[in-house]
Write a protein that holds these residues in place. Structure first.
Motif, PDB file in Angstrom:
ATOM      1  N   GLY A 189     -11.906  28.441  42.083  1.00 10.92           N
ATOM      2  CA  GLY A 189     -13.229  27.783  41.590  1.00 10.92           C
ATOM      3  C   GLY A 189     -12.956  26.534  40.846  1.00 10.92           C
ATOM      4  O   GLY A 189     -12.216  26.212  40.167  1.00 10.92           O
ATOM      5  N   ILE A 190     -13.630  25.514  41.637  1.00  9.37           N
ATOM      6  CA  ILE A 190     -13.359  24.144  41.233  1.00  9.37           C
ATOM      7  C   ILE A 190     -13.530  23.682  39.790  1.00  9.37           C
ATOM      8  O   ILE A 190     -12.886  22.729  39.358  1.00  9.37           O
ATOM      9  CB  ILE A 190     -14.487  23.285  42.080  1.00  9.37           C
ATOM     10  N   TRP A 191     -14.395  24.310  39.300  1.00 11.09           N
ATOM     11  CA  TRP A 191     -14.502  23.907  37.727  1.00 11.09           C
ATOM     12  C   TRP A 191     -13.402  24.184  36.930  1.00 11.09           C
ATOM     13  O   TRP A 191     -12.920  23.320  36.147  1.00 11.09           O
ATOM     14  CB  TRP A 191     -15.575  24.729  37.291  1.00 11.09           C
ATOM     15  N   GLY A 192     -12.644  25.401  37.263  1.00  5.88           N
ATOM     16  CA  GLY A 192     -11.266  25.563  36.533  1.00  5.88           C
ATOM     17  C   GLY A 192     -10.388  24.745  36.900  1.00  5.88           C
ATOM     18  O   GLY A 192      -9.428  24.299  36.217  1.00  5.88           O
ATOM     19  N   ALA A 193     -10.393  24.602  38.271  1.00  2.00           N
ATOM     20  CA  ALA A 193      -9.268  23.669  39.101  1.00  2.00           C
ATOM     21  C   ALA A 193      -9.428  22.069  38.516  1.00  2.00           C
ATOM     22  O   ALA A 193      -8.383  21.778  38.212  1.00  2.00           O
ATOM     23  CB  ALA A 193      -9.411  23.527  40.528  1.00  2.00           C
ATOM     24  N   ILE A 194     -10.410  21.564  38.142  1.00  2.00           N
ATOM     25  CA  ILE A 194     -10.421  20.450  37.621  1.00  2.00           C
ATOM     26  C   ILE A 194     -10.262  20.331  36.365  1.00  2.00           C
ATOM     27  O   ILE A 194      -9.381  19.357  35.674  1.00  2.00           O
ATOM     28  CB  ILE A 194     -12.120  19.907  37.748  1.00  2.00           C
ATOM     29  N   ALA A 195     -10.489  21.426  35.253  1.00  2.00           N
ATOM     30  CA  ALA A 195     -10.188  21.386  34.018  1.00  2.00           C
ATOM     31  C   ALA A 195      -8.642  21.678  33.577  1.00  2.00           C
ATOM     32  O   ALA A 195      -8.137  20.628  32.940  1.00  2.00           O
ATOM     33  CB  ALA A 195     -10.863  22.702  33.126  1.00  2.00           C
ATOM     34  N   LEU A 196      -7.997  22.715  34.145  1.00  2.00           N
ATOM     35  CA  LEU A 196      -6.710  22.621  34.144  1.00  2.00           C
ATOM     36  C   LEU A 196      -5.732  21.515  34.995  1.00  2.00           C
ATOM     37  O   LEU A 196      -4.851  21.164  34.433  1.00  2.00           O
ATOM     38  CB  LEU A 196      -6.263  24.036  34.361  1.00  2.00           C
ATOM     39  N   GLY A 197      -6.339  21.353  36.131  1.00  2.00           N
ATOM     40  CA  GLY A 197      -5.777  20.052  36.619  1.00  2.00           C
ATOM     41  C   GLY A 197      -5.690  18.868  36.047  1.00  2.00           C
ATOM     42  O   GLY A 197      -4.742  18.120  35.994  1.00  2.00           O
ATOM     43  N   ALA A 198      -6.888  18.557  35.202  1.00  2.00           N
ATOM     44  CA  ALA A 198      -6.946  17.449  34.370  1.00  2.00           C
ATOM     45  C   ALA A 198      -5.885  17.421  33.300  1.00  2.00           C
ATOM     46  O   ALA A 198      -5.170  16.369  32.864  1.00  2.00           O
ATOM     47  CB  ALA A 198      -8.181  17.426  33.949  1.00  2.00           C
TER      48      ALA A 198
ATOM     49  N   ALA B 209       4.468   7.263  41.282  1.00  2.00           N
ATOM     50  CA  ALA B 209       4.039   7.990  39.842  1.00  2.00           C
ATOM     51  C   ALA B 209       3.129   9.074  40.380  1.00  2.00           C
ATOM     52  O   ALA B 209       3.027  10.055  39.457  1.00  2.00           O
ATOM     53  CB  ALA B 209       3.549   7.102  39.048  1.00  2.00           C
ATOM     54  N   ILE B 210       2.119   8.893  41.286  1.00  2.00           N
ATOM     55  CA  ILE B 210       1.281   9.964  41.711  1.00  2.00           C
ATOM     56  C   ILE B 210       2.031  10.956  41.919  1.00  2.00           C
ATOM     57  O   ILE B 210       1.324  12.283  41.660  1.00  2.00           O
ATOM     58  CB  ILE B 210       0.261   9.183  42.547  1.00  2.00           C
ATOM     59  N   GLN B 211       2.836  11.059  42.773  1.00  2.00           N
ATOM     60  CA  GLN B 211       3.637  12.397  43.241  1.00  2.00           C
ATOM     61  C   GLN B 211       4.322  12.913  41.971  1.00  2.00           C
ATOM     62  O   GLN B 211       4.200  14.233  42.138  1.00  2.00           O
ATOM     63  CB  GLN B 211       4.651  12.038  44.210  1.00  2.00           C
ATOM     64  N   ASP B 212       4.515  12.410  40.827  1.00  2.00           N
ATOM     65  CA  ASP B 212       5.195  12.970  40.054  1.00  2.00           C
ATOM     66  C   ASP B 212       4.332  13.558  39.004  1.00  2.00           C
ATOM     67  O   ASP B 212       4.484  14.905  38.562  1.00  2.00           O
ATOM     68  CB  ASP B 212       6.108  11.810  39.019  1.00  2.00           C
ATOM     69  N   ILE B 213       3.090  12.960  39.136  1.00  2.00           N
ATOM     70  CA  ILE B 213       1.862  13.646  38.363  1.00  2.00           C
ATOM     71  C   ILE B 213       1.334  14.679  38.822  1.00  2.00           C
ATOM     72  O   ILE B 213       0.871  15.828  38.552  1.00  2.00           O
ATOM     73  CB  ILE B 213       0.803  12.388  38.073  1.00  2.00           C
ATOM     74  N   ALA B 214       1.357  14.662  40.211  1.00  2.00           N
ATOM     75  CA  ALA B 214       0.733  15.844  41.077  1.00  2.00           C
ATOM     76  C   ALA B 214       1.637  17.139  40.921  1.00  2.00           C
ATOM     77  O   ALA B 214       1.011  18.068  41.043  1.00  2.00           O
ATOM     78  CB  ALA B 214       0.806  15.312  42.664  1.00  2.00           C
ATOM     79  N   LEU B 215       2.852  16.853  40.715  1.00  2.00           N
ATOM     80  CA  LEU B 215       3.823  18.031  40.393  1.00  2.00           C
ATOM     81  C   LEU B 215       3.339  18.899  39.084  1.00  2.00           C
ATOM     82  O   LEU B 215       3.515  20.091  39.079  1.00  2.00           O
ATOM     83  CB  LEU B 215       5.239  17.477  40.139  1.00  2.00           C
ATOM     84  N   TRP B 216       2.498  18.088  38.312  1.00  2.00           N
ATOM     85  CA  TRP B 216       1.831  18.966  37.131  1.00  2.00           C
ATOM     86  C   TRP B 216       0.560  19.245  37.560  1.00  2.00           C
ATOM     87  O   TRP B 216       0.243  20.480  37.220  1.00  2.00           O
ATOM     88  CB  TRP B 216       2.113  18.128  35.939  1.00  2.00           C
ATOM     89  N   ALA B 217      -0.262  18.492  37.817  1.00  2.00           N
ATOM     90  CA  ALA B 217      -1.477  18.568  38.402  1.00  2.00           C
ATOM     91  C   ALA B 217      -2.051  19.927  39.360  1.00  2.00           C
ATOM     92  O   ALA B 217      -2.930  20.574  38.944  1.00  2.00           O
ATOM     93  CB  ALA B 217      -2.428  17.531  38.616  1.00  2.00           C
ATOM     94  N   VAL B 218      -1.185  19.762  40.231  1.00  2.00           N
ATOM     95  CA  VAL B 218      -1.512  20.639  41.365  1.00  2.00           C
ATOM     96  C   VAL B 218      -1.457  22.211  40.846  1.00  2.00           C
ATOM     97  O   VAL B 218      -2.241  23.040  41.086  1.00  2.00           O
ATOM     98  CB  VAL B 218      -0.969  20.304  42.682  1.00  2.00           C
ATOM     99  N   PRO B 219      -0.202  22.436  40.509  1.00  2.00           N
ATOM    100  CA  PRO B 219      -0.182  23.946  39.985  1.00  2.00           C
ATOM    101  C   PRO B 219      -1.109  24.137  38.774  1.00  2.00           C
ATOM    102  O   PRO B 219      -1.622  25.310  38.934  1.00  2.00           O
ATOM    103  CB  PRO B 219       1.458  24.071  39.491  1.00  2.00           C
ATOM    104  N   PHE B 220      -1.316  23.475  37.969  1.00  2.00           N
ATOM    105  CA  PHE B 220      -2.266  23.682  36.692  1.00  2.00           C
ATOM    106  C   PHE B 220      -3.543  23.944  37.644  1.00  2.00           C
ATOM    107  O   PHE B 220      -4.318  24.858  37.076  1.00  2.00           O
ATOM    108  CB  PHE B 220      -2.448  22.282  35.947  1.00  2.00           C
ATOM    109  N   GLY B 221      -3.921  22.810  38.341  1.00  2.00           N
ATOM    110  CA  GLY B 221      -5.450  23.195  38.948  1.00  2.00           C
ATOM    111  C   GLY B 221      -5.415  24.250  39.921  1.00  2.00           C
ATOM    112  O   GLY B 221      -6.605  25.001  39.845  1.00  2.00           O
ATOM    113  N   ILE B 222      -4.390  24.997  40.628  1.00  5.30           N
ATOM    114  CA  ILE B 222      -4.569  26.300  41.054  1.00  5.30           C
ATOM    115  C   ILE B 222      -4.642  27.375  40.240  1.00  5.30           C
ATOM    116  O   ILE B 222      -5.443  28.267  40.693  1.00  5.30           O
ATOM    117  CB  ILE B 222      -3.223  26.336  42.119  1.00  5.30           C
TER     118      ILE B 222
END
Length: 281
Positions: free
Chosen positions: A99-108, A52-65
């Motif tokens: 920027g970590i702040w934007g990465a966390i916000a969109l990554g979330a 499940a975490i790998q599937d979620i990472a497919l969304w979270a990682v590009p959003f975070g970048i």
């Protein structure tokens, strides 16, 4: 230069034929892999579905970048726009600038979308990510070492960081060693990982409150580390923008933690009252 100091890499890019391999990107990727690995282990240990975490990472990682790059460009637009600048370089994430702040916000946001798609409670996903994200940051910060960027003020301490003459900012051409703020933050992030795991085990805190512990721990360190840096950045009321961001985000996380804890205690008291003093019709 001091007798003892930390050397900087002579280069951070290698070429495999026509393809450049950048150390900065490798550090970011290594951090992401480590975070997914830790979060996956924590999720499965809680009884979650493997993968499940790998599937979620497919969304979270590009959003975070994307979020990390947007924050960097928005808060430092003068680096890419205006006379003599090349706007296309705003897309060159391999040169640094996430920027970590934007990465966390969109990554979330990406994690929330991913959690909904796999049917996982977002609060529990946040809890398993709480120590995983600072682990990723601890590893990713070494990309700044390879790029010789985001270092601090001059220092003669034994762990001063050697910076090549062509990478030194204006006004510091004759200074050889600087505070290795990348190292300070990397070590701080490792400490935050330990703090989150200890608080989780000691006080049985989970959900959004555990994520708030990570946020408070990270921003507390980022504030003083940011104060040491000398790279060009926008200031507000005499303080670097990221110092203000750290203060605001820390305050918001602390407020959330307090309010969520009060709600949790109130809910527990109500449940206890129902069990010990049930109402009979």
């Amino acid at each position: 230069m001091t007798a003892l100091s930390i050397p900087s890499p002579s280069e951070g890019v290698w070429h495999l034929g026509p393809f450049p391999v950048r150390a900065y990107a490798l550090c970011i990727i290594a951090g992401i892999v480590a975070a997914v690995w830790l979060a996956e282990r924590r999720w499965v240990r809680r009884g979650g579905k493997p993968g499940a975490i790998q599937d979620i990472a497919l969304w979270a990682v590009p959003f975070g970048i994307v979020g990390g790059r947007l924050y960097h460009v928005i808060t430092d637009p003068e680096l890419y726009f205006g006379a003599g600048r090349r706007p296309i370089e705003a897309l060159y994430i391999w040169n640094g600038g996430l920027g970590i702040w934007g990465a966390i916000a969109l990554g979330a946001l990406g994690a929330w979308i991913g959690a909904r798609r796999v049917g996982a409670p977002f609060g529990e996903i946040a809890a398993v990510l709480a120590p995983a994200i600072p682990l990723a940051q601890a590893i990713g910060r070494w990309g700044n070492w390879w790029n010789q960027e985001l270092f601090g003020r001059p220092t003669q301490l034994p762990w001063g960081l050697q910076i090549s003459p062509d990478e030194r900012p204006d006004g510091y051409e004759n200074v050889a060693t600087f505070h290795p703020t990348f190292l300070y933050e990397s070590l701080w992030d490792v400490g935050v990982v330990g703090l989150v795991l200890w608080i989780e085990a000691r006080f049985k805190i989970t959900g959004g409150r555990l994520f708030a512990v990570y946020v408070m721990g990270y921003t507390a360190g980022r504030g003083w580390i940011e104060y040491l840096r000398i790279d060009t950045v926008n200031h507000v009321l005499g303080l670097r923008l990221n110092v203000w961001t750290s203060i605001i985000v820390f305050t918001a996380a602390a407020a959330y933690f307090v309010l969520a804890t009060r709600r949790a205690k109130a809910s527990g008291a109500e449940l206890e009252a129902e069990v010990t003093d049930p109402v009979h019709d």
